[in-house]
Design an enzyme around this catalytic site. Structure first.
Site, mmCIF file in Angstrom:
data_model
loop_
_atom_site.group_PDB
_atom_site.id
_atom_site.type_symbol
_atom_site.label_atom_id
_atom_site.label_comp_id
_atom_site.label_asym_id
_atom_site.label_seq_id
_atom_site.Cartn_x
_atom_site.Cartn_y
_atom_site.Cartn_z
ATOM 1 N N GLU B 265 -19.789 21.997 -14.220
ATOM 2 C CA GLU B 265 -20.890 20.467 -14.376
ATOM 3 C C GLU B 265 -19.462 19.169 -16.056
ATOM 4 O OE1 GLU B 265 -23.233 19.221 -13.136
ATOM 5 O OE2 GLU B 265 -23.244 20.560 -11.380
ATOM 6 N N HIS B 268 -17.669 17.064 -14.643
ATOM 7 C CA HIS B 268 -18.311 16.195 -15.291
ATOM 8 C C HIS B 268 -18.367 15.238 -16.621
ATOM 9 C CE1 HIS B 268 -19.971 15.566 -10.732
ATOM 10 N NE2 HIS B 268 -20.224 16.355 -10.682
#
Lengths: 498, 498
Positions: B265, B268
């Site tokens: 994550e 991202h």
């Protein structure tokens, strides 16, 4: 337009207003709970747009026509619809007087101000907050004129938080309280104070979090509908009667701070959770006024939470959460410690007796600020002078002085008096409740269900269906602040042997 | 209309779309992080209204006229504005084909479905989720027709997540991977597996939280702009380049689960945080496509995070967080354990090598679901059969089977292939990066700044300014999945002594 279509329009309008309110409230909640620190810019843009869209929606001529159409046919409407139309017409009239661009600028300002206030408080730097506060005051003075140009600006703002209340009413109210409370405070000043040093032992936040869970259980707050999180300044957000959030703040050297903030916010939460289903997603869904809301929070915080029976009921369990810290403490000692009356600096930590004087400081300052006789730059000096005058304490810095509360950064001028009014309403509700049911038997075994049920029936369920004055009458009878003074006199005379 | 007015309208439109997106995203984020459990009703109403208002705003004829007006004058626009108009026209064309009521119903359905999926997964009860999933599939088939009626429905959906990609392209892509990966997996099956039992010792969530903080620091994520919280399924929400949220999930018996979800994550998040300022609050603000987004998350997760130099760099610090658990473990043992290749049940826990086979199962099912050759009720059976066929494992229950991922409950059909594409893009980016800069020297001392800068320059900064294919070309050159296969072959041959 025909009636059924108009009624469908009425429901849809309110659903939309609810959605904008929830979205905007969620952004605000996020901002003070989990959002990263430097994210104000993007949130401000979003809040500005949402406020603008809501404004455009609600202030359109079509809405005015819809509301007029329904008002003309109010005899054909049920109580619920009639009341919705009445309230919406009032809001519509106000809103349409505020130009859309001012409304949007204000929403963005409030967002920025919150961030600035946080930083200013952190650094005890009033200057950091001053420019935003000046703009907030100027906006509120202007808005007061839009709300009701016939009223003095501060009266117009007061009316927003507690309809029907004005400076004349509050001057008298505070004078009554002052007359009765100040001699009590003086008399207590002569007496020996109970020991409360054990409240300031080290209470780890993690154990306090578990204690909060327990308190929410005692309060009867269903965790599937009510969450708790942590913020600088505790508050309650009620999105609807199935989704309420409260917040608290853990001070590891002040166990009672979070304890009573949870009970206080829990009182607000109970109100929001008990508003009846048929008022949801309409303009009548929340508590009816700030004063009545505060009556509920302060009812649970003080009248129940700081009562001897309640403390005796929960103290054994409390010792399980804090075995070392409370090893040598009795329930009676705890009761006396959390009811220690002593002039202090921080409103939210003040005892039940001196609390109203904290409110009076803010009331005096707001009256002058909005009345135009006090400049924002002079707030710290005035604040410190009034604290000395009313409470006899020296304010060491603005963090513990005029920067302590979040209200002004949120644009709330005229809110503070509701706290004192709420305390007085609550005391009178208790007096009536004691006539209706056995209050203290169940409470002394930790059962608040009967108390809650009485409040649900007399206050909570109505949401905004009745006028604030009607709700107060329902639960208090004819409002009389001396009932509150009687309560304080009795409680503190016993505590201090006056 | 004159050009300057139209450009102001263009900026305002995008700001509004941003605000609705942020509001709706915040409600969704709240729902899976801090909201009380039984609050779906009120949130659903709000989400429905917001979706409807956004739809009404964006699909109005005035917006169509504005965009056409600007498109006709595209030669007078700078690259930024021209690209905005191009993208908005594409979205407008799609949106105006979806009737407003269907759009609103869908938004409410997604909200409900999320709640149902959570409960279904918790109880491993597919039937609980089935009716909602059936509706989601039906909506997506219908929407595919609105998106591009000339395409097969699943091709139209795939195109939404990765423009230019279709079943023909993916069938070939997966065939190439299969041809190269399956023999590797078979060869490894003959070999002795490294011990990874120490990954499953007890790692308290509290210590893992602190480890996450450390990982975010190593990744160079500024906590003033990037928060981390906890959810069932980890994800990233980028509201703008100064406000990104990632989530993770702590399994006390699987330290690597949260470790690699934070790094994933985090990849991202880095993308969203590095998009350039001049694209903010416009339709070009986020990552360009799901495939490119996944290339970034999987780049950090696997190519860096599961590399020997990276693990050697962070392992000493890791032992400080988990001194007892890792007392008898070396960096090399840890490296081998987190790269253990073995067919398994859960996609998000799968190793780098078998991962693509998990994606293939979902791709096959989606192809048939959206193609109309598989009924929703038959998903569990098909899922289990394909897991046996591709991965050789028996699925014991739907919780660890077809209910494991949140994607379908969010209405995302056609998203999964992006994970495999992203892995392949990432491997090719690494190959190019190694030609441009010294990758492993700095990484072996825990310094990811050069790697990050290369990605920022080649990929991140552009946001949606370029087409996905252009960004891939920028960073990968001519896309060739065999580069990924080469990488896997080299890595796993060394690891298993093939």
């Amino acid at each position: 337009m025909e009636l059924n279509g108009a009624l469908a329009g009425l429901a849809e309008l309110q659903k939309k207003l609810y959605a904008y309110q929830m979205a905007s409230g969620m952004l605000s909640l996020d901002a003070v709970t989990v959002a990263p620190k430097d994210t104000a810019e993007g949130r401000g843009i979003a809040q500005g747009v949402l406020a603008g869209e809501r404004h455009k929606l609600f202030s359109s001529p079509e809405v005015g026509e819809l509301l007029d159409f329904l008002w003309d046919r109010r005899d054909q409407l049920d109580q619920l619809r009639r009341r919705q139309v009445e309230e919406l017409r009032r809001s519509y009239a106000q809103l349409t007087r505020i130009p859309a661009d001012e409304y949007m600028d204000y929403a963005m300002l409030v967002n920025e101000a919150d961030d600035l206030w946080h930083r200013a408080k952190e650094n005890s730097d009033f200057e950091l907050f001053r420019p935003a506060l000046e703009k907030l005051v100027a906006f509120n003075i202007k808005f007061a004129g839009y709300y009701d140009s016939a009223k003095a600006p501060y009266d117009a703002l007061l009316n927003e938080y507690e309809r029907g209340v004005d400076m004349k009413y509050l001057d008298e109210f505070f004078a009554t309280l002052c007359r009765r409370i100040v001699p009590l405070i003086h008399a207590i000043g002569e007496k020996r104070q109970p020991d409360d040093s054990f409240l300031h032992r080290h209470y780890p936040a993690q154990a306090q979090r578990k204690f909060s869970d327990y308190l929410m259980e005692v309060l009867g707050l269903d965790r599937a509908h009510c969450a708790i999180s942590e913020t600088e300044h505790p508050f309650t957000d009620g999105f609807n009667n199935k989704d309420v959030r409260i917040t608290t703040n853990y001070d590891e050297n002040n166990v009672h701070f979070s304890m009573y903030s949870v009970i206080h916010e829990g009182g607000h939460a109970k109100y929001e959770l008990n508003v009846s289903d048929d008022l949801q997603y309409t303009c009548l869904a929340g508590g009816v006024s700030m004063g009545v809301h505060e009556s509920q929070s302060r009812f649970f915080e003080n009248l129940i939470g700081r009562s001897r029976p309640f403390i005796e009921a929960i103290f054994p369990k409390m010792r399980e959460f804090f075995p070392e810290q409370l090893e040598d403490v009795t329930a009676e000692q705890f009761y006396r410690a959390v009811n220690r009356a002593q002039p202090s600096l921080i409103r939210t930590e003040a005892d039940e007796l001196t609390y109203c004087l904290h409110v009076m400081v803010r009331y005096e300052i707001e009256k002058q600020l909005i009345g135009g006789t006090l400049a924002v730059k002079d707030i710290p000096e005035t604040w410190n002078r009034l604290y000395k005058e009313y409470l006899g304490v020296d304010v060491p810095d603005d963090r513990r002085g005029c920067l302590q509360d979040s209200h002004w950064s949120g644009g709330a001028f005229g809110y503070f008096p509701s706290y004192a009014l709420g305390s007085a309403y609550g005391a009178q509700m208790l007096a009536n409740m004691e006539r209706d049911i056995d209050v203290w038997g169940p409470v002394s075994s930790g059962d608040l269900s009967q108390v809650s049920e009485w409040l649900r029936e007399k206050v909570h369920q109505y949401g905004g269906l009745l006028e604030p004055g009607q709700v107060v009458k329902n639960a208090c009878g004819q409002f009389d602040p001396s009932v509150f003074a009687d309560y304080l006199e009795k409680k503190y005379s016993e505590l201090y042997g006056l």
